[in-house]
Design an enzyme around this catalytic site. Structure first.
Site, PDB file in Angstrom:
ATOM      1  N   HIS A 208      13.861 -73.603 -78.025  1.00  0.00           N
ATOM      2  CA  HIS A 208      14.902 -74.444 -78.907  1.00  0.00           C
ATOM      3  C   HIS A 208      14.581 -74.429 -80.517  1.00  0.00           C
ATOM      4  O   HIS A 208      13.800 -75.049 -80.974  1.00  0.00           O
ATOM      5  CB  HIS A 208      14.905 -75.794 -78.411  1.00  0.00           C
ATOM      6  CG  HIS A 208      16.111 -76.447 -78.773  1.00  0.00           C
ATOM      7  ND1 HIS A 208      17.157 -77.350 -77.883  1.00  0.00           N
ATOM      8  CD2 HIS A 208      16.506 -76.857 -79.907  1.00  0.00           C
ATOM      9  CE1 HIS A 208      17.943 -77.919 -78.811  1.00  0.00           C
ATOM     10  NE2 HIS A 208      17.762 -77.643 -79.955  1.00  0.00           N
TER      11      HIS A 208
ATOM     12  N   HIS B 135      16.554 -74.506 -84.557  1.00  0.00           N
ATOM     13  CA  HIS B 135      17.630 -74.342 -85.726  1.00  0.00           C
ATOM     14  C   HIS B 135      17.105 -73.806 -86.764  1.00  0.00           C
ATOM     15  O   HIS B 135      16.313 -74.024 -87.296  1.00  0.00           O
ATOM     16  CB  HIS B 135      18.113 -75.786 -85.984  1.00  0.00           C
ATOM     17  CG  HIS B 135      18.600 -76.512 -84.768  1.00  0.00           C
ATOM     18  ND1 HIS B 135      19.924 -76.535 -84.536  1.00  0.00           N
ATOM     19  CD2 HIS B 135      17.926 -77.471 -83.854  1.00  0.00           C
ATOM     20  CE1 HIS B 135      20.050 -77.358 -83.312  1.00  0.00           C
ATOM     21  NE2 HIS B 135      18.993 -78.016 -82.865  1.00  0.00           N
TER      22      HIS B 135
ATOM     23  N   ARG C 285      19.306 -72.405 -89.199  1.00  0.00           N
ATOM     24  CA  ARG C 285      20.522 -72.469 -90.075  1.00  0.00           C
ATOM     25  C   ARG C 285      20.991 -71.404 -90.520  1.00  0.00           C
ATOM     26  O   ARG C 285      20.677 -70.007 -90.090  1.00  0.00           O
ATOM     27  CB  ARG C 285      20.285 -73.338 -91.351  1.00  0.00           C
ATOM     28  CG  ARG C 285      19.324 -74.665 -90.874  1.00  0.00           C
ATOM     29  CD  ARG C 285      20.321 -75.623 -90.040  1.00  0.00           C
ATOM     30  NE  ARG C 285      19.690 -76.792 -90.115  1.00  0.00           N
ATOM     31  CZ  ARG C 285      20.133 -77.689 -88.972  1.00  0.00           C
ATOM     32  NH1 ARG C 285      20.629 -77.309 -87.928  1.00  0.00           N
ATOM     33  NH2 ARG C 285      19.422 -78.880 -89.030  1.00  0.00           N
TER      34      ARG C 285
ATOM     35  N   LYS D  92      25.458 -73.080 -75.007  1.00  0.00           N
ATOM     36  CA  LYS D  92      25.160 -74.580 -75.604  1.00  0.00           C
ATOM     37  C   LYS D  92      26.140 -75.754 -75.339  1.00  0.00           C
ATOM     38  O   LYS D  92      26.975 -75.585 -76.163  1.00  0.00           O
ATOM     39  CB  LYS D  92      24.601 -74.551 -76.942  1.00  0.00           C
ATOM     40  CG  LYS D  92      23.668 -76.075 -77.316  1.00  0.00           C
ATOM     41  CD  LYS D  92      22.615 -76.307 -76.941  1.00  0.00           C
ATOM     42  CE  LYS D  92      22.270 -77.828 -77.013  1.00  0.00           C
ATOM     43  NZ  LYS D  92      21.424 -78.030 -78.359  1.00  0.00           N
TER      44      LYS D  92
ATOM     45  N   HIS E 105      22.865 -80.498 -74.495  1.00  0.00           N
ATOM     46  CA  HIS E 105      22.300 -81.465 -75.439  1.00  0.00           C
ATOM     47  C   HIS E 105      22.644 -82.936 -74.487  1.00  0.00           C
ATOM     48  O   HIS E 105      23.917 -82.975 -74.515  1.00  0.00           O
ATOM     49  CB  HIS E 105      23.091 -81.697 -76.764  1.00  0.00           C
ATOM     50  CG  HIS E 105      22.694 -82.898 -77.474  1.00  0.00           C
ATOM     51  ND1 HIS E 105      21.793 -82.663 -78.585  1.00  0.00           N
ATOM     52  CD2 HIS E 105      22.931 -84.414 -77.545  1.00  0.00           C
ATOM     53  CE1 HIS E 105      21.528 -83.868 -79.026  1.00  0.00           C
ATOM     54  NE2 HIS E 105      22.033 -84.755 -78.405  1.00  0.00           N
TER      55      HIS E 105
ATOM     56  N   HIS F 185      15.497 -80.764 -75.243  1.00  0.00           N
ATOM     57  CA  HIS F 185      14.830 -81.852 -75.845  1.00  0.00           C
ATOM     58  C   HIS F 185      14.923 -83.226 -74.960  1.00  0.00           C
ATOM     59  O   HIS F 185      15.244 -84.201 -75.460  1.00  0.00           O
ATOM     60  CB  HIS F 185      14.977 -81.934 -77.193  1.00  0.00           C
ATOM     61  CG  HIS F 185      16.623 -81.873 -77.534  1.00  0.00           C
ATOM     62  ND1 HIS F 185      17.484 -82.781 -76.776  1.00  0.00           N
ATOM     63  CD2 HIS F 185      17.435 -81.157 -78.209  1.00  0.00           C
ATOM     64  CE1 HIS F 185      18.670 -82.555 -77.080  1.00  0.00           C
ATOM     65  NE2 HIS F 185      18.767 -81.428 -78.166  1.00  0.00           N
TER      66      HIS F 185
ATOM     67  N   ASP G 279      12.893 -77.780 -81.365  1.00  0.00           N
ATOM     68  CA  ASP G 279      13.963 -78.345 -81.873  1.00  0.00           C
ATOM     69  C   ASP G 279      13.838 -78.674 -83.453  1.00  0.00           C
ATOM     70  O   ASP G 279      14.462 -79.333 -84.061  1.00  0.00           O
ATOM     71  CB  ASP G 279      14.441 -79.607 -81.116  1.00  0.00           C
ATOM     72  CG  ASP G 279      15.733 -80.133 -81.506  1.00  0.00           C
ATOM     73  OD1 ASP G 279      16.658 -79.391 -82.050  1.00  0.00           O
ATOM     74  OD2 ASP G 279      16.126 -81.316 -81.448  1.00  0.00           O
TER      75      ASP G 279
ATOM     76  N   ALA H 201      20.185 -86.354 -88.710  1.00  0.00           N
ATOM     77  CA  ALA H 201      19.276 -86.395 -87.672  1.00  0.00           C
ATOM     78  C   ALA H 201      18.621 -84.854 -87.431  1.00  0.00           C
ATOM     79  O   ALA H 201      19.100 -83.797 -87.835  1.00  0.00           O
ATOM     80  CB  ALA H 201      19.746 -86.312 -86.340  1.00  0.00           C
TER      81      ALA H 201
HETATM   82  O1  DOR Z   1      18.097 -84.068 -84.456  1.00  0.00           O
HETATM   83  C1  DOR Z   1      18.649 -83.252 -84.180  1.00  0.00           C
HETATM   84  N1  DOR Z   1      19.077 -82.391 -85.190  1.00  0.00           N
HETATM   85  N2  DOR Z   1      19.296 -83.205 -83.067  1.00  0.00           N
HETATM   86  C2  DOR Z   1      20.290 -82.306 -82.693  1.00  0.00           C
HETATM   87  O2  DOR Z   1      20.782 -82.161 -81.543  1.00  0.00           O
HETATM   88  C3  DOR Z   1      20.731 -81.502 -83.938  1.00  0.00           C
HETATM   89  C4  DOR Z   1      19.795 -81.011 -84.752  1.00  0.00           C
HETATM   90  C5  DOR Z   1      20.244 -80.574 -85.998  1.00  0.00           C
HETATM   91  O3  DOR Z   1      20.912 -79.241 -85.957  1.00  0.00           O
HETATM   92  O4  DOR Z   1      20.018 -81.124 -87.170  1.00  0.00           O
HETATM   93 ZN    ZN Z   2      18.688 -79.003 -81.435  1.00  0.00          ZN
END
Ligand code: DOR
Ligand code: ZN
Length: 349
Positions: free
Chosen positions: A18, A20, A22, A104, A141, A179, A252, A268
């Site tokens: 999992h 990210h 960008r 997702k 999620h 998560h 995550d 977040a």
């Molecule tokens: O804390 C998080 N950040 N939770 C998520 O589900 C998305 C992620 C984000 O893409 O920044």
């Molecule tokens: Zn995530």
């Protein structure tokens, strides 16, 4: 797989199930940290705009591969972003591409960049039916976005309102509860069918919700689902170190520029990529379960996604080091999780 486990740990090269990454300058800034440790990663599709179809996923995959440092072997395992309008045909194209490993589900509005997410179970029935038929996993999620549900209860309510109906109506659909943060989710997964698995982040293994308010508001410990009580953290540690193949590594890691975190409305996401495996080692060591880290990090996720386990290895060495206070992030800076803290394990270059 280890020589002298108190000083060094030899592990199969792990997978981050999992992640990210960008896009653009942010992608270029964060990708090397993951690629130097992890051989593969399940790539989240919540870009702006999101990755809605196979063509977009393949283009994004090419941009990721172009950002991998020379000489480094890293495979991005792509996902699609499920919406109310994702068609069975789109699912067929995704599966046929061979490059897409999951779809997702973000409940609309539940988290960062989830505005285009799912608003009703009914609307995703055609997509889920096709995914079950083609054996393409659903990644969820697991939080409802109901203003009347307390933010600390949103995962439990998601189990009742969303996950249980999906598991009932699609018994062959493989599902990853991403998560997980509560004892309720850990028990639900442990007791569920073999089609159900979960990822666990390092921050949810190491911290309870006190970390959000320690000496003042701690923006860099804020992620979604939000940190929970100590009883939940302990249940997650127990699940991760249980040796059950249903629980596996998914960081995550979710990078946001310093200004977007340290703000009146902070985003977040914890940026853990540069220290992720070290954080897991710390959590497993505290539980007396370092011998379970290898399977959690490189075996169970691969098995769930039906991939061969990595054959090459990496070494974690016991060595005190300090997490940088911040790091470059395009023309901005990013503050990693545990910035300026001392850690005791380090992945060897
Ligand atoms: O804390 C998080 N950040 N939770 C998520 O589900 C998305 C992620 C984000 O893409 O920044
Ligand atoms: Zn995530």
């Amino acid at each position: 797989m280890s020589a002298n486990p108190s000083q060094e740990l030899l592990l199969h090269r792990p997978d981050d199930c999992h992640l990210h990454l960008r896009d653009g300058a942010a992608l270029a800034a964060v990708l090397p940290a993951s690629a130097r440790v992890f051989g593969r990663a399940i790539i989240m599709p919540n870009l702006q705009p999101p990755i809605l179809n196979t063509a977009q996923a393949l283009e994004y995959r090419a941009r990721i591969l172009a950002a991998v440092p020379p000489g480094v072997d890293f495979s991005p395992l792509m996902t699609l972003y499920l919406t109310d309008h994702t068609s069975p045909e789109e699912i067929r194209l995704a599966q046929a591409s061979g490059a897409i490993f999951g779809v997702k589900l973000y409940p609309a509005g539940a988290t960062t960049h989830s505005d285009a997410g799912v608003t009703s179970l009914r609307s995703i029935m055609p997509a889920l039916t096709e995914m079950e038929k083609l054996d393409l996993p659903l990644l969820v999620h697991g939080e409802v976005n109901d203003p009347e549900v307390d933010i600390f209860d949103r995962e439990q309510v998601f189990i009742d309102r969303v996950l249980t109906p999906i598991m009932r109506d699609f018994p062959s659909l493989r599902v990853v509860f991403e998560h997980i943060t509560t004892i309720d989710a850990a028990d639900y997964v442990a007791l569920g069918p073999p089609t159900l698995a979960a990822t666990i982040t390092p921050q949810h293994l190491l911290y309870n919700r006190n970390a959000l308010f320690r000496g003042g508001l701690q923006a860099h410990n804020y992620c979604l689902p939000v940190l929970k009580r100590e009883v939940h953290r302990r249940a997650l540690v127990k699940a991760a170190t249980s040796g059950l193949p249903k629980f596996f590594l998914g960081t995550d890691s979710a990078p946001h520029a310093r200004g977007a975190k340290e703000s009146a409305c902070g985003c977040a996401g914890c940026y853990t990529a540069p220290l992720a495996l070290e954080l897991y080692a710390e959590a497993f060591e505290a539980a007396g379960a370092l011998d379970r880290l290898d399977d959690f990090a490189s075996r169970f996720g691969a098995e769930f996604y039906r991939l061969p386990r990595a054959t090459d290895t990496i070494k974690l060495r016991r060595r005190d080091w300090q997490v940088p206070a911040d790091l470059p992030f395009g023309d901005q800076r990013i503050v990693p999780f545990r910035a300026s803290d001392a850690l005791r394990w380090k992945v060897e270059a």
